[in-house]
Design an enzyme around this catalytic site. Structure first.
Site, PDB file in Angstrom:
ATOM      1  N   HIS A 114       0.825  -1.206   0.000  1.00  7.37           N
ATOM      2  CA  HIS A 114       0.000   0.000   0.000  1.00  7.37           C
ATOM      3  C   HIS A 114       0.861   1.258   0.000  1.00  7.37           C
ATOM      4  CE1 HIS A 114      -2.962   2.759   2.268  1.00  7.37           C
ATOM      5  NE2 HIS A 114      -3.445   2.604   1.057  1.00  7.37           N
ATOM      6  N   ARG A 115       0.759   2.041  -1.071  1.00  5.69           N
ATOM      7  CA  ARG A 115       1.599   3.236  -1.256  1.00  5.69           C
ATOM      8  C   ARG A 115       3.073   2.862  -1.095  1.00  5.69           C
ATOM      9  NH1 ARG A 115      -2.106   7.241   2.579  1.00  5.69           N
ATOM     10  NH2 ARG A 115      -4.073   6.284   1.951  1.00  5.69           N
ATOM     11  N   GLU A 133       0.624  -0.519  -4.841  1.00  8.09           N
ATOM     12  CA  GLU A 133      -0.503   0.379  -5.047  1.00  8.09           C
ATOM     13  C   GLU A 133      -0.001   1.793  -4.836  1.00  8.09           C
ATOM     14  OE1 GLU A 133      -3.842   2.937  -3.536  1.00  8.09           O
ATOM     15  OE2 GLU A 133      -1.982   2.333  -2.533  1.00  8.09           O
ATOM     16  N   ASP A 142      -1.060   6.308  -5.730  1.00 15.68           N
ATOM     17  CA  ASP A 142      -2.113   7.272  -6.038  1.00 15.68           C
ATOM     18  C   ASP A 142      -1.572   8.336  -6.984  1.00 15.68           C
ATOM     19  OD1 ASP A 142      -4.003   6.445  -3.656  1.00 15.68           O
ATOM     20  OD2 ASP A 142      -2.017   6.746  -2.780  1.00 15.68           O
ATOM     21  N   HIS A 172      -0.975  10.978  -2.389  1.00 14.39           N
ATOM     22  CA  HIS A 172      -2.318  10.541  -2.029  1.00 14.39           C
ATOM     23  C   HIS A 172      -3.308  11.698  -1.930  1.00 14.39           C
ATOM     24  CE1 HIS A 172      -5.591   9.496   0.800  1.00 14.39           C
ATOM     25  NE2 HIS A 172      -5.538   8.322   0.202  1.00 14.39           N
ATOM     26  N   GLU A 215      -4.061   4.107  -8.624  1.00 15.25           N
ATOM     27  CA  GLU A 215      -5.353   4.649  -8.226  1.00 15.25           C
ATOM     28  C   GLU A 215      -5.497   6.067  -8.762  1.00 15.25           C
ATOM     29  OE1 GLU A 215      -8.133   6.104  -4.522  1.00 15.25           O
ATOM     30  OE2 GLU A 215      -6.536   4.675  -4.064  1.00 15.25           O
ATOM     31  N   LYS A 256      -6.699   9.175  -8.209  1.00 15.34           N
ATOM     32  CA  LYS A 256      -7.172   9.885  -7.025  1.00 15.34           C
ATOM     33  C   LYS A 256      -7.690  11.261  -7.412  1.00 15.34           C
ATOM     34  CE  LYS A 256      -6.723   8.559  -3.283  1.00 15.34           C
ATOM     35  NZ  LYS A 256      -7.654   7.845  -2.389  1.00 15.34           N
ATOM     36  N   ASP A 316      -0.087  -2.107   4.380  1.00 14.76           N
ATOM     37  CA  ASP A 316       1.080  -1.292   4.717  1.00 14.76           C
ATOM     38  C   ASP A 316       2.262  -2.168   5.119  1.00 14.76           C
ATOM     39  OD1 ASP A 316      -0.577   0.940   4.435  1.00 14.76           O
ATOM     40  OD2 ASP A 316      -0.989   1.099   6.587  1.00 14.76           O
TER      41      ASP A 316
END
Length: 227
Positions: free
Chosen positions: A8-9, A35, A37, A50, A102, A104, A222
């Site tokens: 995640h990120r 992943e 954003d 993000h 993503e 965003k 995470d």
């Protein structure tokens, strides 16, 4: 199919989110995917951040879409890291894992489509190397219309049913529900209908263990090493 471990990120628990250091850490931890954003900045580049503003994650202040790439690059994330473009991230990640982009910010579908077409046509990637997700109906709709080759993921924090309806409408490849929405039954039904199920953001070992029993296709965390 084995469960995809998606950072995640990057690896947000270990390095500042959405930085090159975070993506490298995710790779070091053996992820199957990352992943991230994206927003479009004032000069048109896709930048990996993000929030709609830079206030939380950098030493600056302002709205991402109103700032030039040079202005964004001059900022620092936690004192030492820079805001990256999507191209910067791809230089680190390459074809080592799948990339979940993503959408965003607003009006990101067009630039993301251009980006993917270039990588597929000129750099030897395939559309299977990417999944493009969003909560935003407008961006999903635009992408489904301008580039039906893109593998879309429907993000939802509210309803698996709604995600499924949008997935049908936009010919998506996957649904991305928050893990609290999942049951063994709705995961199975979605997969039976032909959708992958990628869930987020799971960090607690007991939650991970429970959701794994549902045979989801991927988990975004995470702490990718816990998957």
């Amino acid at each position: 199919m084995p469960l995809l471990k998606i950072g995640h990120r990057g690896a947000k628990a270990h390095a500042p989110e959405n930085t090159l250091a975070s993506f490298q850490k995710a790779l070091d931890l053996g992820v199957d995917g990352i992943e991230l954003d994206v927003h479009v900045c004032a000069t048109g580049e896709l930048v990996v951040i993000h929030d709609f503003t830079v206030d939380r994650t950098t030493n600056g202040s302002g709205e991402v879409h109103k700032m030039t790439l040079a202005e964004l690059k001059a900022l620092k994330v936690e004192g030492e890291h820079a805001i990256s473009t999507l191209d910067d991230v791809m230089e680190v990640v390459g074809k080592k894992c799948m990339v979940n982009i993503e959408m965003k910010g607003r009006h990101t579908a067009g630039p993301v489509s251009v980006f993917l077409k270039e990588y597929v046509k000129e750099r030897g990637y395939t559309y299977e190397d990417f999944i493009v997700s969003s909560f935003q109906r407008e961006e999903l709709q635009v992408m489904s219309e301008i580039n039906p080759d893109v593998h879309l993921g429907i993000l939802t924090q509210a309803s698996v049913t709604q995600a499924w309806q949008w997935a049908q409408e936009f010919r998506a490849a996957a649904i991305h529900p928050h893990f609290s929405l999942l049951t063994e039954s709705n995961v199975h039904k979605a997969q039976q209908a032909g959708y992958k199920v990628y869930t987020w953001t799971m960090n607690e070992p007991e939650d991970i263990a429970r959701i794994k029993l549902y045979n989801v296709d991927g988990i975004i965390s995470d702490y990718p090493e816990r998957l």
